[in-house]
Design a protein around this motif. Structure first.
Motif, PDB file in Angstrom:
ATOM      1  N   THR A  95      49.310  32.155  30.223  1.00  0.00           N
ATOM      2  CA  THR A  95      49.788  32.926  31.375  1.00  0.00           C
ATOM      3  C   THR A  95      49.848  32.027  32.613  1.00  0.00           C
ATOM      4  OG1 THR A  95      47.567  33.530  32.080  1.00  0.00           O
ATOM      5  CG2 THR A  95      48.607  34.969  30.427  1.00  0.00           C
ATOM      6  N   ARG A 111      56.742  37.385  44.110  1.00  0.00           N
ATOM      7  CA  ARG A 111      56.446  37.607  42.690  1.00  0.00           C
ATOM      8  C   ARG A 111      56.342  39.102  42.391  1.00  0.00           C
ATOM      9  NH1 ARG A 111      53.501  34.407  39.263  1.00  0.00           N
ATOM     10  NH2 ARG A 111      51.612  35.651  39.308  1.00  0.00           N
ATOM     11  N   ARG A 145      49.403  42.667  45.152  1.00  0.00           N
ATOM     12  CA  ARG A 145      49.523  42.263  46.555  1.00  0.00           C
ATOM     13  C   ARG A 145      50.987  41.932  46.814  1.00  0.00           C
ATOM     14  NH1 ARG A 145      46.243  36.447  46.469  1.00  0.00           N
ATOM     15  NH2 ARG A 145      46.908  35.872  44.367  1.00  0.00           N
ATOM     16  N   ASN A 180      43.141  44.891  35.408  1.00  0.00           N
ATOM     17  CA  ASN A 180      43.562  43.662  34.718  1.00  0.00           C
ATOM     18  C   ASN A 180      43.561  42.409  35.589  1.00  0.00           C
ATOM     19  OD1 ASN A 180      45.277  41.950  32.786  1.00  0.00           O
ATOM     20  ND2 ASN A 180      46.603  42.119  34.579  1.00  0.00           N
ATOM     21  N   ASP A 201      45.970  44.434  47.778  1.00  0.00           N
ATOM     22  CA  ASP A 201      45.390  43.091  47.727  1.00  0.00           C
ATOM     23  C   ASP A 201      43.908  43.221  47.399  1.00  0.00           C
ATOM     24  OD1 ASP A 201      44.423  40.565  48.037  1.00  0.00           O
ATOM     25  OD2 ASP A 201      45.316  40.211  50.019  1.00  0.00           O
ATOM     26  N   ALA A 232      45.058  32.771  26.657  1.00  0.00           N
ATOM     27  CA  ALA A 232      46.452  33.213  26.660  1.00  0.00           C
ATOM     28  C   ALA A 232      47.281  32.396  27.646  1.00  0.00           C
ATOM     29  CB  ALA A 232      46.520  34.703  26.997  1.00  0.00           C
ATOM     30  N   THR A 234      49.297  38.892  31.263  1.00  0.00           N
ATOM     31  CA  THR A 234      48.966  40.067  30.444  1.00  0.00           C
ATOM     32  C   THR A 234      49.344  41.370  31.157  1.00  0.00           C
ATOM     33  OG1 THR A 234      46.700  40.085  31.287  1.00  0.00           O
ATOM     34  CG2 THR A 234      47.081  38.886  29.245  1.00  0.00           C
ATOM     35  N   TYR A 263      33.328  31.978  38.137  1.00  0.00           N
ATOM     36  CA  TYR A 263      34.248  32.710  37.249  1.00  0.00           C
ATOM     37  C   TYR A 263      33.450  33.391  36.132  1.00  0.00           C
ATOM     38  CZ  TYR A 263      38.233  33.784  34.211  1.00  0.00           C
ATOM     39  OH  TYR A 263      39.170  34.440  33.427  1.00  0.00           O
ATOM     40  N   THR A 311      52.341  40.974  38.113  1.00  0.00           N
ATOM     41  CA  THR A 311      53.415  40.042  38.498  1.00  0.00           C
ATOM     42  C   THR A 311      53.676  39.014  37.412  1.00  0.00           C
ATOM     43  OG1 THR A 311      51.887  38.545  39.613  1.00  0.00           O
ATOM     44  CG2 THR A 311      52.863  40.283  40.963  1.00  0.00           C
ATOM     45  N   SER A 312      52.706  38.801  36.527  1.00  0.00           N
ATOM     46  CA  SER A 312      52.884  37.840  35.423  1.00  0.00           C
ATOM     47  C   SER A 312      51.832  38.126  34.354  1.00  0.00           C
ATOM     48  CB  SER A 312      52.737  36.392  35.934  1.00  0.00           C
ATOM     49  OG  SER A 312      51.441  36.180  36.455  1.00  0.00           O
ATOM     50  N   LYS A 326      33.394  37.465  35.077  1.00  0.00           N
ATOM     51  CA  LYS A 326      33.801  37.998  33.771  1.00  0.00           C
ATOM     52  C   LYS A 326      32.618  38.665  33.053  1.00  0.00           C
ATOM     53  CE  LYS A 326      37.562  37.809  34.634  1.00  0.00           C
ATOM     54  NZ  LYS A 326      38.614  38.826  34.457  1.00  0.00           N
TER      55      LYS A 326
HETATM   56  N1  LIG Z   1      44.989  33.790  30.394  1.00  0.00           N
HETATM   57  C1  LIG Z   1      43.815  33.624  29.810  1.00  0.00           C
HETATM   58  O1  LIG Z   1      43.619  32.722  28.970  1.00  0.00           O
HETATM   59  C2  LIG Z   1      42.685  34.537  30.149  1.00  0.00           C
HETATM   60  C3  LIG Z   1      41.467  34.330  29.492  1.00  0.00           C
HETATM   61  C4  LIG Z   1      40.415  35.189  29.758  1.00  0.00           C
HETATM   62  C5  LIG Z   1      40.582  36.246  30.634  1.00  0.00           C
HETATM   63  N2  LIG Z   1      41.783  36.416  31.275  1.00  0.00           N
HETATM   64  C6  LIG Z   1      41.901  37.529  32.232  1.00  0.00           C
HETATM   65  O2  LIG Z   1      43.151  38.177  32.081  1.00  0.00           O
HETATM   66  C7  LIG Z   1      43.472  38.829  33.326  1.00  0.00           C
HETATM   67  C8  LIG Z   1      44.958  38.627  33.618  1.00  0.00           C
HETATM   68  O3  LIG Z   1      45.183  37.268  33.909  1.00  0.00           O
HETATM   69  P1  LIG Z   1      46.426  36.463  33.322  1.00  0.00           P
HETATM   70  O4  LIG Z   1      45.881  35.503  32.339  1.00  0.00           O
HETATM   71  O5  LIG Z   1      47.498  37.378  32.910  1.00  0.00           O
HETATM   72  O6  LIG Z   1      46.839  35.602  34.615  1.00  0.00           O
HETATM   73  P2  LIG Z   1      48.084  35.654  35.615  1.00  0.00           P
HETATM   74  O7  LIG Z   1      49.343  35.493  34.874  1.00  0.00           O
HETATM   75  O8  LIG Z   1      47.745  34.671  36.667  1.00  0.00           O
HETATM   76  O9  LIG Z   1      48.009  37.133  36.205  1.00  0.00           O
HETATM   77  C9  LIG Z   1      47.020  37.486  37.124  1.00  0.00           C
HETATM   78  C10 LIG Z   1      47.497  38.678  37.931  1.00  0.00           C
HETATM   79  O10 LIG Z   1      46.460  39.006  38.884  1.00  0.00           O
HETATM   80  C11 LIG Z   1      47.078  39.146  40.140  1.00  0.00           C
HETATM   81  N3  LIG Z   1      46.195  38.908  41.271  1.00  0.00           N
HETATM   82  C12 LIG Z   1      45.510  37.796  41.584  1.00  0.00           C
HETATM   83  N4  LIG Z   1      44.893  37.931  42.770  1.00  0.00           N
HETATM   84  C13 LIG Z   1      45.187  39.173  43.216  1.00  0.00           C
HETATM   85  C14 LIG Z   1      44.860  39.909  44.385  1.00  0.00           C
HETATM   86  N5  LIG Z   1      44.104  39.399  45.367  1.00  0.00           N
HETATM   87  N6  LIG Z   1      45.346  41.164  44.517  1.00  0.00           N
HETATM   88  C15 LIG Z   1      46.128  41.696  43.557  1.00  0.00           C
HETATM   89  N7  LIG Z   1      46.490  41.052  42.438  1.00  0.00           N
HETATM   90  C16 LIG Z   1      46.022  39.798  42.274  1.00  0.00           C
HETATM   91  C17 LIG Z   1      48.227  38.139  40.119  1.00  0.00           C
HETATM   92  O11 LIG Z   1      49.136  38.459  41.143  1.00  0.00           O
HETATM   93  P3  LIG Z   1      49.709  37.413  42.235  1.00  0.00           P
HETATM   94  O12 LIG Z   1      51.110  37.169  41.812  1.00  0.00           O
HETATM   95  O13 LIG Z   1      49.608  38.170  43.530  1.00  0.00           O
HETATM   96  O14 LIG Z   1      48.856  36.194  42.221  1.00  0.00           O
HETATM   97  C18 LIG Z   1      48.754  38.378  38.725  1.00  0.00           C
HETATM   98  O15 LIG Z   1      49.611  39.489  38.718  1.00  0.00           O
HETATM   99  C19 LIG Z   1      42.508  38.269  34.368  1.00  0.00           C
HETATM  100  O16 LIG Z   1      41.507  39.207  34.658  1.00  0.00           O
HETATM  101  C20 LIG Z   1      41.903  37.059  33.675  1.00  0.00           C
HETATM  102  O17 LIG Z   1      40.604  36.768  34.129  1.00  0.00           O
HETATM  103  C21 LIG Z   1      42.827  35.570  31.039  1.00  0.00           C
END
Ligand SMILES: NC(=O)c1ccc[n+]([C@@H]2O[C@H](COP(=O)([O-])OP(=O)(O)OC[C@H]3O[C@@H](n4cnc5c(N)ncnc54)[C@H](OP(=O)(O)O)[C@@H]3O)[C@@H](O)[C@H]2O)c1
Length: 336
Positions: free
Chosen positions: A242, A61, A57, A112, A84, A240, A37, A205, A34-35, A209
Motif C-alpha cells: 500500500t 488524494r 482528511r 482502518n 483529520d 500489504a 486497504t 508504531y 484514499t489508498s 498497533k
Molecule cells: N500495509 C501494510 O503492510 C500494513 C501492515 C500492518 C498494518 N497495516 C495497517 O493498515 C491500515 C491501512 O493502511 P494502508 O497499509 O492501507 O496504508 P495507506 O495506503 O497509507 O492508507 C492509510 C490511510 O490512512 C489515512 N490517514 C493517515 N493519516 C490520517 C489522518 N490524520 N486523518 C485521516 N486519515 C489519515 C491515509 O490518508 P491520507 O491520504 O490523508 O494520508 C490513507 O487513506 C493502517 O492502520 C496500517 O497500520 C498496514
C-alpha cells in the motif's frame, strides 16, 4: 528519500470477493480510504451495495479517491466526510456530520486509517502523532458513534466495530506502556529509524498497533458483560503493498532499498484487505475474533483466517490500562 510501489498480483482476493455476501441495507463508516486497504474495502463495499461514509482528511488524494469511487459505482450512496485523525476537534466535527447522515444507525464502523514510523512529533492535542492517528482518534470516534452502533444492533440483530492492527503489535514489545497514550507527543524517544534495533519510531508504531488489539479486547470484554449485540473485531493485513511504506520512507522511517526487499515478502493490497473485509462482511463472525493471513499471528501473506485474541493484551490489567488512558486522552468516559 522516496520509494515507489511495485505492482503485485492478487492471489486470493478475486475468489474471496466472489464469496462475500450482499451489504445492501447496511451503513458502513470507514476511515482512511484514499489508498491501500481502506480504498479496496470501500470499493468492494460499494459494489456489494452498502451505504458508505468515507472519513478522510481533506486533500487532493481524498477528492480523487472519492471521485474514482463515485464514477466506478454511480448507483452507490457514498458520502465523503472530512475527518483529520490528528485532531480531536476534527473528529468531533466529523461525528456531527455522520450523525446527521445516518438516522438509521451504523452497521459497521471500520477504524482502518493509519500511519507508520513517523517522526516524534505532537499533534495539536499534544499526543504522539502515530498514537492519536492510529488509536486515540478511533477510540473517540467509536465512543461518539456507539449510540448509532447500538441502534443498528437492536434493529438488525448486530453491528460491528473493526480495528486494524499489525504484526507490529508484538515487536519490539508485547507490553502496552502508559506513556505512549499520554500527552507526551514529541518526547517519546526521538527519531531512531532502525527496524532491527528497535528504533523509537518503530516502538511508537508497535504501541499503536498493540493499542488497536488491546482496544478490541477491552471493548469485547465490556460488550460481553453487558450482553450487547455490538461486536468488537480486529484484523491485520500481513505485509500489504500500500502507500503506508511510501509515506514512511518519505518521512525517514524506512530506507528505500530495505523497503524494496521487505515488500518482496508481502502481498497485494487487495489480498491484505481480506482481513478487514472478513470482519465487516462475513456472516458467521463472532465478537472477539482476530482475522489475519495464513496461520494468522505472524504470517505476512495468505488467505485471511480467524484466530483468538492473544493473552499479552487480552488480560485485565492491559484492558483496564488501555481504557483508562484512552478515556483520559479524549476527555470523556466511554461507558458501554
Ligand atoms: N500495509 C501494510 O503492510 C500494513 C501492515 C500492518 C498494518 N497495516 C495497517 O493498515 C491500515 C491501512 O493502511 P494502508 O497499509 O492501507 O496504508 P495507506 O495506503 O497509507 O492508507 C492509510 C490511510 O490512512 C489515512 N490517514 C493517515 N493519516 C490520517 C489522518 N490524520 N486523518 C485521516 N486519515 C489519515 C491515509 O490518508 P491520507 O491520504 O490523508 O494520508 C490513507 O487513506 C493502517 O492502520 C496500517 O497500520 C498496514
Amino acid at each position: 528519500m522516496s520509494y515507489t510501489r511495485k505492482n503485485m498480483e492478487s492471489i486470493y482476493f478475486p475468489e474471496f470477493k466472489k464469496n462475500l455476501p450482499s451489504m445492501e441495507g447496511k451503513t458502513v463508516v470507514i476511515t482512511g480510504t484514499t489508498s491501500g486497504t481502506g480504498f479496496v474495502a470501500a470499493s468492494t463495499l460499494a459494489e456489494l451495495g452498502a451505504k458508505l461514509l468515507l472519513l478522510n482528511r481533506s486533500s487532493e488524494r481524498a477528492t480523487k479517491s472519492y471521485q474514482t469511487l463515485k464514477n466506478s459505482f454511480p448507483k452507490a450512496t457514498i458520502h465523503n466526510v472530512p475527518c483529520d485523525l490528528q485532531s480531536f476537534a476534527s473528529v468531533r466535527e466529523a461525528v456531527k456530520e455522520v450523525v446527521s447522515l445516518c438516522p438509521e444507525g451504523i452497521h459497521v464502523l471500520c477504524n482502518n486509517a493509519g500511519v507508520m514510523a513517523l517522526k516524534d512529533e505532537p499533534t495539536v492535542d499534544g499526543f504522539d502523532v502515530q498514537m492519536q492517528t492510529n488509536h486515540l482518534s478511533h477510540f473517540l470516534l467509536t465512543a461518539e458513534l456507539f449510540p448509532l452502533l447500538e441502534k443498528s444492533a437492536e434493529s438488525a440483530g448486530e453491528s460491528r466495530v473493526v480495528n486494524h492492527s499489525s504484526v507490529a503489535r508484538m515487536n519490539p514489545s508485547t507490553k502496552l506502556q502508559p506513556e505512549y497514550l499520554e500527552k507526551k507527543g514529541g518526547n517519546l524517544g526521538g527519531d531512531g529509524a532502525s527496524f532491527v534495533f528497535g528504533g523509537a519510531r518503530w516502538k511508537r508504531y508497535n504501541q499503536t498497533k498493540l493499542a488497536n488489539a488491546a482496544f478490541t479486547a477491552a471493548f469485547h470484554d465490556r460488550l460481553k458483560k453487558k450482553g450487547s449485540k455490538v461486536k468488537s473485531l480486529v484484523a491485520h493485513p500481513g505485509l500489504a503493498n500500500t502507500e503506508l511504506q511510501v509515506t514512511s520512507v518519505k518521512d525517514g522511517g524506512m530506507g528505500s532499498f530495505f523497503t524494496g526487499i521487505l515488500m518482496g515478502m508481502g502481498q497485494s493490497m487487495e489480498d491484505g484487505t481480506m482481513g478487514i473485509l472478513s470482519c465487516m462482511c462475513l456472516k458467521d463472525v463472532q465478537s472477539g475474533m482476530f482475522y489475519g493471513p495464513g496461520d494468522g499471528k505472524l504470517a505476512l501473506k495468505g488467505p485471511a483466517r480467524p484466530f483468538a485474541l492473544e493473552s499479552f493484551y487480552d488480560n485485565e490489567s492491559t484492558r483496564e490500562l488501555l481504557w483508562k488512558k484512552s478515556c483520559d486522552a479524549i476527555g470523556r468516559e466511554f461507558i458501554v
